[in-house]
Design a protein around this motif. Sequence first.
Motif, PDB file in Angstrom:
ATOM      1  N   ALA A   1     120.729 109.699 -12.182  1.00 38.62           N
ATOM      2  CA  ALA A   1     120.373 108.884 -12.604  1.00 38.62           C
ATOM      3  C   ALA A   1     120.712 108.104 -13.200  1.00 38.62           C
ATOM      4  CB  ALA A   1     119.167 108.918 -11.537  1.00 38.62           C
ATOM      5  N   VAL A   2     120.859 107.158 -13.210  1.00 34.58           N
ATOM      6  CA  VAL A   2     120.595 105.729 -14.700  1.00 34.58           C
ATOM      7  C   VAL A   2     119.593 104.747 -14.887  1.00 34.58           C
ATOM      8  CG1 VAL A   2     123.317 106.170 -15.725  1.00 34.58           C
ATOM      9  CG2 VAL A   2     122.668 104.173 -14.024  1.00 34.58           C
ATOM     10  N   GLU A   3     119.087 104.650 -15.908  1.00 33.18           N
ATOM     11  CA  GLU A   3     117.976 103.007 -16.211  1.00 33.18           C
ATOM     12  C   GLU A   3     119.430 102.027 -17.138  1.00 33.18           C
ATOM     13  OE1 GLU A   3     113.929 103.058 -17.694  1.00 33.18           O
ATOM     14  OE2 GLU A   3     115.365 102.831 -19.103  1.00 33.18           O
ATOM     15  N   VAL A   4     119.372 100.706 -15.969  1.00 29.97           N
ATOM     16  CA  VAL A   4     119.631  99.852 -16.746  1.00 29.97           C
ATOM     17  C   VAL A   4     119.891  98.762 -17.550  1.00 29.97           C
ATOM     18  CG1 VAL A   4     122.885  98.849 -16.286  1.00 29.97           C
ATOM     19  CG2 VAL A   4     121.801 101.267 -15.594  1.00 29.97           C
ATOM     20  N   VAL A   5     119.802  97.744 -17.880  1.00 26.96           N
ATOM     21  CA  VAL A   5     119.460  96.838 -18.330  1.00 26.96           C
ATOM     22  C   VAL A   5     120.295  95.575 -18.189  1.00 26.96           C
ATOM     23  CG1 VAL A   5     118.512  95.283 -19.501  1.00 26.96           C
ATOM     24  CG2 VAL A   5     117.872  97.049 -19.869  1.00 26.96           C
ATOM     25  N   THR A   6     120.687  94.838 -16.644  1.00 26.95           N
ATOM     26  CA  THR A   6     120.989  94.501 -16.330  1.00 26.95           C
ATOM     27  C   THR A   6     120.524  92.460 -16.292  1.00 26.95           C
ATOM     28  OG1 THR A   6     119.940  94.133 -13.870  1.00 26.95           O
ATOM     29  CG2 THR A   6     121.880  95.570 -14.775  1.00 26.95           C
ATOM     30  N   VAL A   7     121.387  91.574 -16.235  1.00 27.21           N
ATOM     31  CA  VAL A   7     120.855  89.989 -15.816  1.00 27.21           C
ATOM     32  C   VAL A   7     121.779  89.736 -14.837  1.00 27.21           C
ATOM     33  CG1 VAL A   7     121.469  88.071 -17.455  1.00 27.21           C
ATOM     34  CG2 VAL A   7     121.918  90.238 -18.482  1.00 27.21           C
ATOM     35  N   ASP A   8     120.496  88.918 -14.130  1.00 25.63           N
ATOM     36  CA  ASP A   8     120.949  87.981 -12.872  1.00 25.63           C
ATOM     37  C   ASP A   8     120.804  86.519 -12.693  1.00 25.63           C
ATOM     38  OD1 ASP A   8     118.470  86.452 -13.710  1.00 25.63           O
ATOM     39  OD2 ASP A   8     116.904  87.502 -12.272  1.00 25.63           O
TER      40      ASP A   8
END
Length: 377
Positions: A48-55
């Motif tokens: 798994a990965v924890e990712v900060v994305t921008v919507d």
Amino acid sequence: MYRRLYLDWGVTLPLGTSPEVGAGGHLLGGGHGALSRQFGLGIDHLYAVEVVTVDASGTARTTVATREPSDPNRELWWAHAGGGGGNFGVVTKFWLRTPGAHGNNPAGLLPRPPGEVLDFLITLPWDTLDDESFTRLVRQHGDWHRAHSAPGDPENRLHSALLLFSRPYGAIAVKGQVAGSERLLTSYVSALLAGVRAKYTLEKQRKPWLKNVLSAGNSEDILGNRFVAKTGYLRERFTDGQIATLWSHLSADDAQGAVWLVSLGGQINATAPDATAVNQRDSVLKAIYQASGSTPADDAAAITWVRNLYADVYRTTGGVPRHDSRNQGCYINYPDPDLRRTNWPALYYGANYPRLQKVKRIWDPTNQFQHSLSIRA
């Protein structure tokens, strides 16, 4: 990372030994290392990965994506399993677990490396090499890997890199390790050097696995602090014509760099090409073309030398290792700005690129994360 995983739980990840890159950089591009022929790529153990994305509204959000088939965010995990960095968001956490592992004890969740390895170094001075011996060496290194790169082959316990340093370096070398019987090394050396008339020395020493992996130098130790590199995956050994091209460039008195032919295959090729974002799942070697200098004034000559060599090696396929019966594109962890003039998505990602584009449209709709070779929506 190696020290913590091994000393605390007796496990490891089959990544490389470039400390200037770090575990995160290795993982996002796939991650090859000396144990990959036994255990696969690093991302084959990524759970798994924890990712900060921008919507689309410009809001930053944190998402955890796993490889579980039922996870609605699974495609975000898939894209980070070899899709390269700087494409979808900022990864803030990795979870690691070998497929099929059970329980919560870290000692049973990742591969267990060998307690010791047989480290070896073969050195062949340039002043004893002729073109016939050079051709045999490169040809036989490739033939051996083609014959011994199927998943489950006992020879996968041997990893080697044929380091074709140019004449000004003084010698060509073969560096590697065996996680098992010395018989594997004896068999490999016999096949590699059959008919090679050049003088050589063979140094070998059994070492604790952890000591060996921690003592591996970084790229700057060999190439200096300014170097340029290009890559190509090989499904088959170089043709004799390509080997002649290598000889022509590397044997020159004013040659600038080197070509490394590094072991692949084995368990790497047990995974389907669409199971992760890494499409290259039936190659047997990775070629790294490189040159270096010590000051900015050296840069232009190094870049020109590598460009000319690379174009010459692949002159029958448009100057690049496009996917065909012998080649399988390039490695995204060596981003090459020259490839922007080519069909670079196909070279890096093959048939997986449209799927990566779909992930990009969903998770980075405003293209916040971009660079010259980033995924295009």
